[in-house]
Design an enzyme around this catalytic site. Sequence first.
Site, PDB file in Angstrom:
ATOM      1  N   ARG A   1     -12.598 -31.999  -3.049  1.00 46.95           N
ATOM      2  CA  ARG A   1     -12.227 -31.655  -1.684  1.00 46.95           C
ATOM      3  C   ARG A   1     -13.450 -31.789  -0.784  1.00 46.95           C
ATOM      4  O   ARG A   1     -14.559 -31.463  -1.164  1.00 46.95           O
ATOM      5  CB  ARG A   1     -11.717 -30.207  -1.613  1.00 46.95           C
ATOM      6  CG  ARG A   1     -10.319 -30.025  -2.167  1.00 46.95           C
ATOM      7  CD  ARG A   1      -9.822 -28.607  -1.993  1.00 46.95           C
ATOM      8  NE  ARG A   1     -10.520 -27.671  -2.840  1.00 46.95           N
ATOM      9  CZ  ARG A   1     -11.463 -26.834  -2.427  1.00 46.95           C
ATOM     10  NH1 ARG A   1     -11.810 -26.795  -1.152  1.00 46.95           N
ATOM     11  NH2 ARG A   1     -12.052 -26.021  -3.268  1.00 46.95           N
TER      12      ARG A   1
ATOM     13  N   TYR B   1      -8.100 -38.172  -3.125  1.00 44.57           N
ATOM     14  CA  TYR B   1      -8.361 -37.075  -4.062  1.00 44.57           C
ATOM     15  C   TYR B   1      -7.285 -35.983  -3.928  1.00 44.57           C
ATOM     16  O   TYR B   1      -6.975 -35.543  -2.806  1.00 44.57           O
ATOM     17  CB  TYR B   1      -9.755 -36.468  -3.836  1.00 44.57           C
ATOM     18  CG  TYR B   1      -9.911 -35.205  -4.651  1.00 44.57           C
ATOM     19  CD1 TYR B   1     -10.081 -35.296  -6.044  1.00 44.57           C
ATOM     20  CD2 TYR B   1      -9.789 -33.946  -4.086  1.00 44.57           C
ATOM     21  CE1 TYR B   1     -10.147 -34.147  -6.821  1.00 44.57           C
ATOM     22  CE2 TYR B   1      -9.858 -32.792  -4.855  1.00 44.57           C
ATOM     23  CZ  TYR B   1     -10.032 -32.900  -6.221  1.00 44.57           C
ATOM     24  OH  TYR B   1     -10.080 -31.766  -6.992  1.00 44.57           O
TER      25      TYR B   1
ATOM     26  N   LYS C   1      -3.195 -27.232  -1.324  1.00 37.19           N
ATOM     27  CA  LYS C   1      -4.108 -26.424  -0.509  1.00 37.19           C
ATOM     28  C   LYS C   1      -3.700 -26.453   0.966  1.00 37.19           C
ATOM     29  O   LYS C   1      -3.771 -25.443   1.665  1.00 37.19           O
ATOM     30  CB  LYS C   1      -5.544 -26.939  -0.656  1.00 37.19           C
ATOM     31  CG  LYS C   1      -6.060 -26.957  -2.089  1.00 37.19           C
ATOM     32  CD  LYS C   1      -6.090 -25.582  -2.688  1.00 37.19           C
ATOM     33  CE  LYS C   1      -6.789 -25.597  -4.044  1.00 37.19           C
ATOM     34  NZ  LYS C   1      -6.771 -24.271  -4.678  1.00 37.19           N
TER      35      LYS C   1
ATOM     36  N   HIS D   1      -4.771 -17.517  -2.742  1.00 31.23           N
ATOM     37  CA  HIS D   1      -5.371 -18.385  -3.764  1.00 31.23           C
ATOM     38  C   HIS D   1      -5.447 -17.582  -5.068  1.00 31.23           C
ATOM     39  O   HIS D   1      -6.522 -17.145  -5.471  1.00 31.23           O
ATOM     40  CB  HIS D   1      -6.774 -18.790  -3.277  1.00 31.23           C
ATOM     41  CG  HIS D   1      -7.425 -19.867  -4.072  1.00 31.23           C
ATOM     42  ND1 HIS D   1      -8.790 -20.053  -4.088  1.00 31.23           N
ATOM     43  CD2 HIS D   1      -6.919 -20.825  -4.884  1.00 31.23           C
ATOM     44  CE1 HIS D   1      -9.089 -21.083  -4.863  1.00 31.23           C
ATOM     45  NE2 HIS D   1      -7.973 -21.560  -5.357  1.00 31.23           N
TER      46      HIS D   1
ATOM     47  N   SER E   1     -12.870 -21.173  -6.731  1.00 30.70           N
ATOM     48  CA  SER E   1     -12.611 -22.376  -7.524  1.00 30.70           C
ATOM     49  C   SER E   1     -13.604 -22.436  -8.688  1.00 30.70           C
ATOM     50  O   SER E   1     -14.766 -22.071  -8.536  1.00 30.70           O
ATOM     51  CB  SER E   1     -12.775 -23.622  -6.654  1.00 30.70           C
ATOM     52  OG  SER E   1     -11.960 -23.524  -5.510  1.00 30.70           O
TER      53      SER E   1
ATOM     54  N   CYS F   1     -13.772 -20.737 -11.533  1.00 31.06           N
ATOM     55  CA  CYS F   1     -14.197 -19.482 -12.178  1.00 31.06           C
ATOM     56  C   CYS F   1     -13.211 -19.034 -13.249  1.00 31.06           C
ATOM     57  O   CYS F   1     -13.178 -17.866 -13.631  1.00 31.06           O
ATOM     58  CB  CYS F   1     -14.377 -18.377 -11.148  1.00 31.06           C
ATOM     59  SG  CYS F   1     -15.910 -18.533 -10.232  1.00 31.06           S
TER      60      CYS F   1
ATOM     61  N   ASP G   1      -2.846 -20.977  -9.501  1.00 34.34           N
ATOM     62  CA  ASP G   1      -3.653 -21.293  -8.319  1.00 34.34           C
ATOM     63  C   ASP G   1      -3.172 -20.631  -7.025  1.00 34.34           C
ATOM     64  O   ASP G   1      -3.993 -20.258  -6.209  1.00 34.34           O
ATOM     65  CB  ASP G   1      -3.687 -22.817  -8.128  1.00 34.34           C
ATOM     66  CG  ASP G   1      -4.815 -23.291  -7.218  1.00 34.34           C
ATOM     67  OD1 ASP G   1      -5.920 -22.724  -7.297  1.00 34.34           O
ATOM     68  OD2 ASP G   1      -4.587 -24.210  -6.416  1.00 34.34           O
TER      69      ASP G   1
ATOM     70  N   ARG H   1      -9.607 -34.340 -13.474  1.00 35.55           N
ATOM     71  CA  ARG H   1      -8.444 -33.453 -13.426  1.00 35.55           C
ATOM     72  C   ARG H   1      -7.285 -33.956 -14.278  1.00 35.55           C
ATOM     73  O   ARG H   1      -7.229 -35.125 -14.639  1.00 35.55           O
ATOM     74  CB  ARG H   1      -7.949 -33.369 -11.968  1.00 35.55           C
ATOM     75  CG  ARG H   1      -8.962 -32.790 -10.997  1.00 35.55           C
ATOM     76  CD  ARG H   1      -8.868 -31.310 -10.967  1.00 35.55           C
ATOM     77  NE  ARG H   1      -9.861 -30.687 -10.101  1.00 35.55           N
ATOM     78  CZ  ARG H   1      -9.680 -29.486  -9.524  1.00 35.55           C
ATOM     79  NH1 ARG H   1      -8.569 -28.824  -9.692  1.00 35.55           N
ATOM     80  NH2 ARG H   1     -10.643 -28.957  -8.792  1.00 35.55           N
TER      81      ARG H   1
END
Length: 583
Positions: free
Chosen positions: A56, A184, A193, A213, A235, A237, A264, A362
């Site tokens: 991103r 992406y 998102k 989130h 993000s 973690c 997510d 990903r």
Amino acid sequence: MVKLCAPDAVVLIDGSEEQKHRLQQEAIATGELIELNQQRLPGCFLHRTAQDDVARTEHLTFICSKRKKDAGPTNNWMSPALAYRNAKRYFKDSMQGRTMYVIPFSMGPVGSAFSKIGVELTDSIYVVLNMMIMTRVGEEVLKHLGVDGEFTKCLHSKAELDIRKRLILHFPQDNAIWSVNSGYGGNVLLGKKCLSLRIASFVAHKEHWLAEHMLIMGIEEPNGRIQYIAGAFPSACGKTNLAMLVPPEGLKRKGYRIWTVGDDIAWMRVDSDGSLWAINPETGFFGVAPGTNSKSNLNMAETIKKDTIYTNVLLKPDGTVWWEGADGPMPEEGIDWRGNSWRPGRKDDHGAIIKGAHPNSRFTTPISNCPSASFRLEQHHGVPISAIIFGTRRCHLAPLVYESFNWQHGVFVGATMASELTAAQVGKLGQVRRDPMAMLPFCGYNMADYFRHWLMMGKKMSNPPKIFHVNWFKTDAHGRFIWPGFGENLRVLEWVLDRCNNKVSAQQVPIGYIPHLSDLDMTGIRLEEGAMKKLFEIHKEAWLEEFKGIRLFFHMFKKNLPEELWQEFELLKQRFHAYTNTH
Ligand code: OXD
Ligand code: MN
């Protein structure tokens, strides 16, 4: 939009298997997808993005509200007029020689009171195929939308994939998203998102619900009772791993079962019982490949064996894929994420080892393939949330777990979340970045108003979830993690639920409640001498230092910051004033 982008053809995505198959074949023919070994990985494909289009791009992401102050000090802002003007230049004729795909999609079960509909126009088959995994797509959605239904208008073009002309634009007042010059996922799967967090958070503010989130997981006890937890982590973690955790050996005797609702995004509403209920608006995972293996995440390792689109991983000679930290031995050769021939240990011009997979490579994979997928994914009313956990990555400061005193204090805990940067991020190692509720890059309006909204939501609930903070990442003097994490985190969640069920008391410290060590079930786990004490140490000096960062952060919002958060800050300082390091 057809007039603006000038595609050669327009194709409506109906959601059928036949159409999906046709598009897969077309993408293989153009090289957009590489077909993987269909015996070993049925329904799986590989895609490579441009080398400067692998994550991103927050600096190219804008909230285009009419007034700058409605975007707030934490967002990039551009006026709608300028944003449309700039982007139109890049969209102009961008689809010449290409097809425009029209994707009607629903975030959330079609027809649920939680759900929102979007229509994405795109010139990328990769986007279409990913959206078919991540969202509910096709005719059923159009039927529900009818002729005058409300929907988010999403426009995407790869255009030239030129990073200098890349723009990810959100128009909350118009319920529109424009994304150009990227391929992406986080920038182009506009249901994720862009819609489900940035636009949805704006809508949720108006409609009195929460778009967060957060992962959602259910924990089932042997008696069949399932309790659900929602958790916000920055993000990278470990949200995905936590959402589908496998109970550790030592707790097996207790017979817990974990149900994954989402990894997510959580949309949450107050129901007539006065509690908070949540759905995951998505139907797939867009997960980070490196580090995913059957030890770190057995359920995901199973999920991605079929029907999966891999992006920027290493291609092995046998038509399967690999990444750093995958199962099995390191391959002796392959084609790396850049499309170059690869061997282990090869170095680039700067002497750095060349990775097979990009660190942010990903997989896009359906939740329905996940062995721990919740049976309530399609239920329109969602699941009731007993606890919210806010997680951060701090080497020293935050204890393994603590509970906030009440909702308002919990909102303060979420609003002051901060994590230390890791090697994977740009910036000074160890530098602290404030990331309130893990929403810093995803809040579609002024964050001070967002905090106010959270405070107001607490007042609407007679039975609000309890709010906790966790930190799996404390390190010892040698920089090694003290807590083993992964499945062992269930021991912490067990305490969280015990607190929700009023089963155990706790110790009060200035930041909240921490466990009596005897209330954590440590059967079958051996930590180093003194580890537990270290995990729950509250260091007055370190917290006083932390206050400087909190004050600076709060001052960014000037007079707009809710008074309640300053009050909570004052109370925290007072509690520390009376505290000497006893732990
Ligand atoms: C994600 C992120 O991809 O948070 O989920 O960046
Ligand atoms: Mn995320």
